[in-house]
Design an enzyme around this catalytic site. Structure first.
Site, PDB file in Angstrom:
ATOM      1  N   GLU A 268      24.686  46.253  40.983  1.00 29.71           N
ATOM      2  CA  GLU A 268      24.267  45.091  40.190  1.00 29.71           C
ATOM      3  C   GLU A 268      22.811  44.761  40.487  1.00 29.71           C
ATOM      4  O   GLU A 268      22.423  44.787  41.657  1.00 29.71           O
ATOM      5  CB  GLU A 268      25.158  43.889  40.512  1.00 29.71           C
ATOM      6  CG  GLU A 268      26.593  44.104  40.094  1.00 29.71           C
ATOM      7  CD  GLU A 268      27.513  42.926  40.434  1.00 29.71           C
ATOM      8  OE1 GLU A 268      27.014  41.880  40.892  1.00 29.71           O
ATOM      9  OE2 GLU A 268      28.723  43.073  40.240  1.00 29.71           O
TER      10      GLU A 268
ATOM     11  N   GLY B  84      45.435  35.622  46.114  1.00 29.65           N
ATOM     12  CA  GLY B  84      44.809  34.571  46.921  1.00 29.65           C
ATOM     13  C   GLY B  84      44.483  33.397  46.014  1.00 29.65           C
ATOM     14  O   GLY B  84      45.198  33.129  45.047  1.00 29.65           O
ATOM     15  N   ARG B  85      43.369  32.728  46.312  1.00 32.65           N
ATOM     16  CA  ARG B  85      43.055  31.525  45.524  1.00 32.65           C
ATOM     17  C   ARG B  85      42.799  31.853  44.060  1.00 32.65           C
ATOM     18  O   ARG B  85      43.348  31.212  43.166  1.00 32.65           O
ATOM     19  CB  ARG B  85      41.881  30.799  46.150  1.00 32.65           C
ATOM     20  CG  ARG B  85      42.245  30.154  47.480  1.00 32.65           C
ATOM     21  CD  ARG B  85      40.978  29.780  48.241  1.00 32.65           C
ATOM     22  NE  ARG B  85      41.278  29.172  49.520  1.00 32.65           N
ATOM     23  CZ  ARG B  85      41.574  29.857  50.620  1.00 32.65           C
ATOM     24  NH1 ARG B  85      41.664  31.182  50.588  1.00 32.65           N
ATOM     25  NH2 ARG B  85      41.804  29.236  51.760  1.00 32.65           N
TER      26      ARG B  85
ATOM     27  N   HIS C 277      28.345  39.203  36.249  1.00 38.42           N
ATOM     28  CA  HIS C 277      28.804  38.548  37.487  1.00 38.42           C
ATOM     29  C   HIS C 277      28.751  37.018  37.347  1.00 38.42           C
ATOM     30  O   HIS C 277      28.050  36.337  38.100  1.00 38.42           O
ATOM     31  CB  HIS C 277      27.968  39.014  38.686  1.00 38.42           C
ATOM     32  CG  HIS C 277      28.696  38.834  39.993  1.00 38.42           C
ATOM     33  ND1 HIS C 277      28.621  39.724  41.023  1.00 38.42           N
ATOM     34  CD2 HIS C 277      29.508  37.836  40.436  1.00 38.42           C
ATOM     35  CE1 HIS C 277      29.348  39.308  42.040  1.00 38.42           C
ATOM     36  NE2 HIS C 277      29.898  38.142  41.705  1.00 38.42           N
TER      37      HIS C 277
HETATM   38  N1  LIG Z   1      33.171  37.435  39.965  1.00 31.39           N
HETATM   39  C1  LIG Z   1      32.836  36.412  40.703  1.00 31.39           C
HETATM   40  O1  LIG Z   1      31.879  35.705  40.418  1.00 31.39           O
HETATM   41  C2  LIG Z   1      33.656  36.078  41.901  1.00 31.39           C
HETATM   42  C3  LIG Z   1      34.258  37.071  42.627  1.00 31.39           C
HETATM   43  N2  LIG Z   1      35.030  36.760  43.714  1.00 31.39           N
HETATM   44  C4  LIG Z   1      35.669  37.872  44.435  1.00 31.39           C
HETATM   45  O2  LIG Z   1      37.060  37.648  44.427  1.00 31.39           O
HETATM   46  C5  LIG Z   1      37.584  37.845  45.736  1.00 31.39           C
HETATM   47  C6  LIG Z   1      38.825  36.994  45.911  1.00 31.39           C
HETATM   48  O3  LIG Z   1      38.491  35.619  45.876  1.00 31.39           O
HETATM   49  P1  LIG Z   1      39.563  34.506  46.349  1.00 31.39           P
HETATM   50  O4  LIG Z   1      40.829  34.697  45.633  1.00 31.39           O
HETATM   51  O5  LIG Z   1      38.896  33.204  46.282  1.00 31.39           O
HETATM   52  O6  LIG Z   1      39.767  34.961  47.868  1.00 31.39           O
HETATM   53  P2  LIG Z   1      41.085  34.817  48.749  1.00 31.39           P
HETATM   54  O7  LIG Z   1      40.678  35.219  50.131  1.00 31.39           O
HETATM   55  O8  LIG Z   1      41.684  33.484  48.558  1.00 31.39           O
HETATM   56  O9  LIG Z   1      42.099  35.911  48.166  1.00 31.39           O
HETATM   57  C7  LIG Z   1      42.014  37.287  48.407  1.00 31.39           C
HETATM   58  C8  LIG Z   1      43.440  37.846  48.406  1.00 31.39           C
HETATM   59  O10 LIG Z   1      43.357  39.271  48.442  1.00 31.39           O
HETATM   60  C9  LIG Z   1      44.368  39.737  49.337  1.00 31.39           C
HETATM   61  N3  LIG Z   1      44.039  41.073  49.834  1.00 31.39           N
HETATM   62  C10 LIG Z   1      43.132  41.419  50.778  1.00 31.39           C
HETATM   63  N4  LIG Z   1      43.125  42.746  50.945  1.00 31.39           N
HETATM   64  C11 LIG Z   1      44.069  43.254  50.101  1.00 31.39           C
HETATM   65  C12 LIG Z   1      44.530  44.569  49.824  1.00 31.39           C
HETATM   66  N5  LIG Z   1      44.042  45.647  50.480  1.00 31.39           N
HETATM   67  N6  LIG Z   1      45.485  44.724  48.893  1.00 31.39           N
HETATM   68  C13 LIG Z   1      46.025  43.641  48.261  1.00 31.39           C
HETATM   69  N7  LIG Z   1      45.625  42.372  48.484  1.00 31.39           N
HETATM   70  C14 LIG Z   1      44.658  42.187  49.395  1.00 31.39           C
HETATM   71  C15 LIG Z   1      44.396  38.679  50.445  1.00 31.39           C
HETATM   72  O11 LIG Z   1      45.589  38.735  51.208  1.00 31.39           O
HETATM   73  C16 LIG Z   1      44.257  37.409  49.622  1.00 31.39           C
HETATM   74  O12 LIG Z   1      45.521  36.916  49.212  1.00 31.39           O
HETATM   75  C17 LIG Z   1      36.413  37.471  46.671  1.00 31.39           C
HETATM   76  O13 LIG Z   1      36.513  38.124  47.916  1.00 31.39           O
HETATM   77  C18 LIG Z   1      35.205  37.934  45.894  1.00 31.39           C
HETATM   78  O14 LIG Z   1      34.877  39.262  46.214  1.00 31.39           O
HETATM   79  C19 LIG Z   1      35.248  35.471  44.099  1.00 31.39           C
HETATM   80  C20 LIG Z   1      34.660  34.439  43.423  1.00 31.39           C
HETATM   81  C21 LIG Z   1      33.771  34.655  42.286  1.00 31.39           C
HETATM   82  O1  LIG Z   2      30.898  36.537  43.521  1.00 29.67           O
HETATM   83  C1  LIG Z   2      31.018  35.390  43.841  1.00 29.67           C
HETATM   84  C2  LIG Z   2      31.806  34.941  44.932  1.00 29.67           C
HETATM   85  O2  LIG Z   2      32.008  33.705  45.040  1.00 29.67           O
HETATM   86  O3  LIG Z   2      32.263  35.774  45.729  1.00 29.67           O
END
Ligand SMILES: NC(=O)C1=CN([C@@H]2O[C@H](COP(=O)(O)OP(=O)(O)OC[C@H]3O[C@@H](n4cnc5c(N)ncnc54)[C@H](O)[C@@H]3O)[C@@H](O)[C@H]2O)C=CC1
Ligand SMILES: O=CC(=O)O
Length: 333
Positions: free
Chosen positions: A274, A163-164, A292
């Site tokens: 966490e 994804g993003r 995190h």
């Molecule tokens: N550590 C941190 O501070 C952060 C953690 N995150 C986590 O990262 C995740 C992803 O963020 P983004 O990429 O921005 O979201 P996004 O929605 O753009 O990308 C998620 C991707 O995962 C795919 N996906 C969903 N279920 C799946 C599965 N069972 N198997 C394979 N692929 C699957 C989706 O099709 C999508 O392409 C968020 O939901 C969040 O939990 C996001 C931002 C910050």
């Molecule tokens: O964990 C952070 C998020 O943007 O999700």
């Protein structure tokens, strides 16, 4: 935040729980006021538990949350709530089905922090590859010891969830001269072909990658996606990077795999619970941890603050948010 003035109980009252926005309280109040909403000041004790949340959500129309558990029980106390916005991307802490049942819009800040996440993913990969964290620690002890690491160039990067964030990681990987494999339930072949990224089944990705980077949301399908079996498929020279959500990896299985030397190490930004207590990873030199911090940069904080407040104000004013999670809830009811 200290509890002080009592706000009027009628109108579009917005409560911001996210601690990372504390220093921006005046800016938030102004932003809300310009859009016909009010900043509610309540005494908040961190970490916020379910009990406290039940009290906090009473008599508010809009809510901006971090990782606080917005459960069915909390929602049952939210007598006026119309919209919840996360201050990031993940929304696994919100009972979206229950919010939907109650006609509450859930929105998030999609697209606000993927570069912050991707850069930290590479920070962890580089630290592991070159032993940066060990060398720093040794030098603080007055020791000057060489450490022979490995290059990223020419290695295989496996991105789970393209994804993003996953795409941003994949592009950095290409910039580092890596071969990039991806696994996702939705394929964007235009993007993949344009950047020479190959979609492969999960098993192939785990077997062939030197770095496996997780970027899936936490869902029933991704909980424990990386368990004993998945770890057993990885090369003994491979590193696991988790900036998704803690429970995407079965923590006990990872600890065991590290003890047995089944994989070369791990870079962890997220944990099953966490803040982590009785941290089992402190014994491993080949684990780099951050609390995190994936989305914690000044730039991402600015973007998410703006988007979270926009989400809430838009819905309270009968307009669509930046990104609605439960699109089946009609706005303006
Ligand atoms: N550590 C941190 O501070 C952060 C953690 N995150 C986590 O990262 C995740 C992803 O963020 P983004 O990429 O921005 O979201 P996004 O929605 O753009 O990308 C998620 C991707 O995962 C795919 N996906 C969903 N279920 C799946 C599965 N069972 N198997 C394979 N692929 C699957 C989706 O099709 C999508 O392409 C968020 O939901 C969040 O939990 C996001 C931002 C910050
Ligand atoms: O964990 C952070 C998020 O943007 O999700």
């Amino acid at each position: 935040m200290s509890g002080r003035e009592q706000q009027p109980t009628m109108g579009k009252d917005v409560l911001v729980l996210t601690w990372k926005y504390f220093s921006a309280r005046e800016e938030i109040a102004r932003f809300l006021e310009e859009r016909g909403c009010r900043f509610v000041e309540k005494e908040i004790r961190y970490p916020v538990d379910e009990e406290q949340l039940c009290e906090l959500v009473r008599d508010v129309d809009g809510l901006v949350v971090g990782l606080e558990p917005i459960t069915a029980r909390v929602l049952a106390h939210a007598n006026r709530l119309k919209v919840i916005s996360t201050s990031g991307v993940g929304f696994d802490n919100i009972d979206v089905a229950e919010a939907t049942r109650r006609g509450i819009v859930v929105a998030n800040c999609h697209g606000a922090n993927e570069h912050s996440v991707a850069e930290l993913a590479f920070g962890l990969m580089l630290a592991l590859a070159r032993g940066i964290h060990r060398s720093d620690r040794l030098m603080r002890e007055g020791r000057w010891e060489p450490y022979f690491g490995v290059e990223l160039w020419g290695k295989t990067l496996g991105v789970i969830g393209l994804g993003r964030a996953g795409r941003a990681v994949a592009l950095l990987g290409r910039g580092f001269g890596m071969r990039v494999l991806a696994h996702d339930i939705v394929w964007d072949t235009t993007f993949a072909n344009a950047h020479e990224i190959s979609y492969v089944p999960l098993e192939k990705l785990l077997r062939e990658s030197d770095f496996v980077s997780l970027h899936v949301p936490l869902t029933p399908d991704t909980r424990y996606l990386i368990d004993e079996r998945a770890l057993s498929l990885m090369k003994p020279t491979a590193f696991l990077i988790n900036l998704a959500r803690g429970p995407v990896v079965k923590q006990s299985a990872l600890v065991e795999a590290l003890r047995r030397g089944q994989i070369a190490g791990a870079g962890l930004d997220v944990f099953e619970v966490e803040p982590i207590r009785d941290n089992p990873f402190v014994e491993f030199e080949n684990v780099v941890m951050t609390p995190h911090l994936g989305g914690s940069t000044e730039e991402a904080r600015e973007r998410t603050l703006y988007l979270a407040l926009t989400n809430v104000c838009n819905v309270l004013n009968g307009r669509p948010p930046h990104h609605q999670v439960n699109t089946d809830v009609r706005i303006g009811n």
